[in-house]
Design an enzyme around this catalytic site. Structure first.
Site, PDB file in Angstrom:
ATOM      1  N   HIS A   1       0.874  -1.176   0.000  1.00 10.38           N
ATOM      2  CA  HIS A   1       0.000   0.000   0.000  1.00 10.38           C
ATOM      3  C   HIS A   1       0.914   1.229   0.000  1.00 10.38           C
ATOM      4  O   HIS A   1       1.044   1.930   0.992  1.00 10.38           O
ATOM      5  CB  HIS A   1      -0.927   0.011   1.213  1.00 10.38           C
ATOM      6  CG  HIS A   1      -1.869  -1.156   1.271  1.00 10.38           C
ATOM      7  ND1 HIS A   1      -1.472  -2.430   1.632  1.00 10.38           N
ATOM      8  CD2 HIS A   1      -3.194  -1.243   1.007  1.00 10.38           C
ATOM      9  CE1 HIS A   1      -2.524  -3.243   1.593  1.00 10.38           C
ATOM     10  NE2 HIS A   1      -3.573  -2.555   1.215  1.00 10.38           N
TER      11      HIS A   1
ATOM     12  N   GLU B   1       0.217   0.183  -5.503  1.00 13.38           N
ATOM     13  CA  GLU B   1      -0.766   1.175  -5.062  1.00 13.38           C
ATOM     14  C   GLU B   1      -2.022   1.045  -5.920  1.00 13.38           C
ATOM     15  O   GLU B   1      -1.944   1.022  -7.143  1.00 13.38           O
ATOM     16  CB  GLU B   1      -0.185   2.587  -5.178  1.00 13.38           C
ATOM     17  CG  GLU B   1      -1.160   3.703  -4.895  1.00 13.38           C
ATOM     18  CD  GLU B   1      -1.829   3.597  -3.529  1.00 13.38           C
ATOM     19  OE1 GLU B   1      -3.055   3.788  -3.451  1.00 13.38           O
ATOM     20  OE2 GLU B   1      -1.117   3.324  -2.530  1.00 13.38           O
TER      21      GLU B   1
ATOM     22  N   ASP C   1      -4.338  -3.915  -6.438  1.00 12.15           N
ATOM     23  CA  ASP C   1      -4.805  -4.116  -5.071  1.00 12.15           C
ATOM     24  C   ASP C   1      -3.703  -4.820  -4.276  1.00 12.15           C
ATOM     25  O   ASP C   1      -3.302  -5.934  -4.605  1.00 12.15           O
ATOM     26  CB  ASP C   1      -6.070  -4.967  -5.099  1.00 12.15           C
ATOM     27  CG  ASP C   1      -6.712  -5.126  -3.724  1.00 12.15           C
ATOM     28  OD1 ASP C   1      -6.023  -4.915  -2.700  1.00 12.15           O
ATOM     29  OD2 ASP C   1      -7.902  -5.481  -3.673  1.00 12.15           O
TER      30      ASP C   1
ATOM     31  N   ASP D   1       0.690  -1.936   4.854  1.00 12.85           N
ATOM     32  CA  ASP D   1       0.364  -0.674   5.519  1.00 12.85           C
ATOM     33  C   ASP D   1      -0.954  -0.141   4.954  1.00 12.85           C
ATOM     34  O   ASP D   1      -0.978   0.869   4.258  1.00 12.85           O
ATOM     35  CB  ASP D   1       1.525   0.306   5.270  1.00 12.85           C
ATOM     36  CG  ASP D   1       1.294   1.667   5.887  1.00 12.85           C
ATOM     37  OD1 ASP D   1       0.450   1.781   6.792  1.00 12.85           O
ATOM     38  OD2 ASP D   1       1.961   2.622   5.436  1.00 12.85           O
TER      39      ASP D   1
END
Length: 288
Positions: free
Chosen positions: A41, A120, A145, A166
């Site tokens: 993330h 991302e 994802d 994260d």
């Protein structure tokens, strides 16, 4: 809890998370063999602390703003040096106006043989991340994802490395997704190091999360909790947590030096505490 990072970049939670990240990377660099960092993330990579979002909350002032010119004892200063050097590299004129997100921080610490996979899902953020790393052959940016990446991108071909998970905690059920994603990833790559961030806000959810980790069957799990104030009457970010799976042998001892120094600087209201607990594979702390 909506944790869009532009509003919170450089806050106390980022400081703790990124200090742990730099210590894990320092460990991986002790061997010449290449490693890969998978950031599930990743965000946009670089944050402007003068932006409207950052100025709206001002959270960075209670995080990196307190650290950047602080004094530490020699041992803590040496352990914090890689993190602070990465931040200062974006602020050559002094102070702190720019802050590195986890992918940029990791990239700053890689050697020529190491690689970064930055993932991302948000299209605009992914586009900014691709621009940040344009032309960098050591970094691969994917609009994807991050939860799916835990299956599709593990194990890395290097067979060594770190997975940072994260999530933004924008949706219900993120704690459950953390456990499910970790179990799936660990099944595919049991020898990897995993670092999972979580907010200390919903105490009941954290109790259930820790219980699920204990019951996961994963053999080596260290949980780090860092509160800056006691539980608030209204839900708010009272602390930050990190779960590390397969932590290096030296991590616990290093954090017993780092966390008290950070807590003295970042805690805002008593009683507040920091703690470490082995959720699985308990070990005695190394000699001081």
């Amino acid at each position: 809890m909506n944790y869009r990072h532009a509003y919170h970049a450089g806050n106390f939670a980022d400081v703790v998370k990124h200090v742990v990240l730099t210590r894990l990377l320092d460990y991986l660099k002790q061997k010449d063999k290449a490693f890969r960092v998978v950031d599930t993330h990743a965000g946009i990579g670089r944050y402007d602390l003068s932006s409207l979002e950052a100025q709206k909350t001002g959270e960075w002032q209670g995080g990196i703003g307190r650290l950047i010119d602080a004094s530490f004892d020699a041992k803590a200063a040496a352990l914090l040096a890689p993190y602070l050097a990465a931040v200062r590299s974006l602020n050559p004129e002094g102070g702190v106006k720019k802050y590195p997100g986890s992918p940029l921080l990791a990239r700053n610490l890689l050697r020529k043989q190491d690689r970064l996979s930055a993932i991302e899902l948000h299209p605009k953020d992914a586009a900014k991340l691709k621009t940040e790393f344009a032309g960098d052959f050591q970094t691969k940016v994917m609009e994807l994802d991050g939860w799916l990446a835990l299956g599709a991108h593990l194990p890395p071909k290097e067979k060594r490395g770190l997975v940072l998970i994260d999530p933004p905690f924008e949706e219900e059920g993120e704690f459950g997704r953390l456990v499910d994603g970790l179990v799936k990833a660990h099944r595919r790559w049991p020898n990897g190091i995993y670092a999972l961030w979580y907010p200390i806000k919903n105490r009941k959810a954290i109790i259930a999360f820790r219980k699920a980790l204990k019951q996961s069957g994963i053999p080596k799990i260290l949980d780090i909790e860092f509160e800056i104030r006691p539980a608030s009457s209204e839900p708010s970010l009272d602390g930050t947590g990190m779960v590390v799976v397969n932590p290096p042998f030296m991590l616990e001892g290093e954090l017993r030096t780092i966390l008290p120094a950070l807590h003295k600087l970042l805690a805002v209201e008593k009683p507040a505490h920091w703690s470490m607990e082995w959720l699985a594979g308990e070990q005695a702390p190394p000699p001081v």
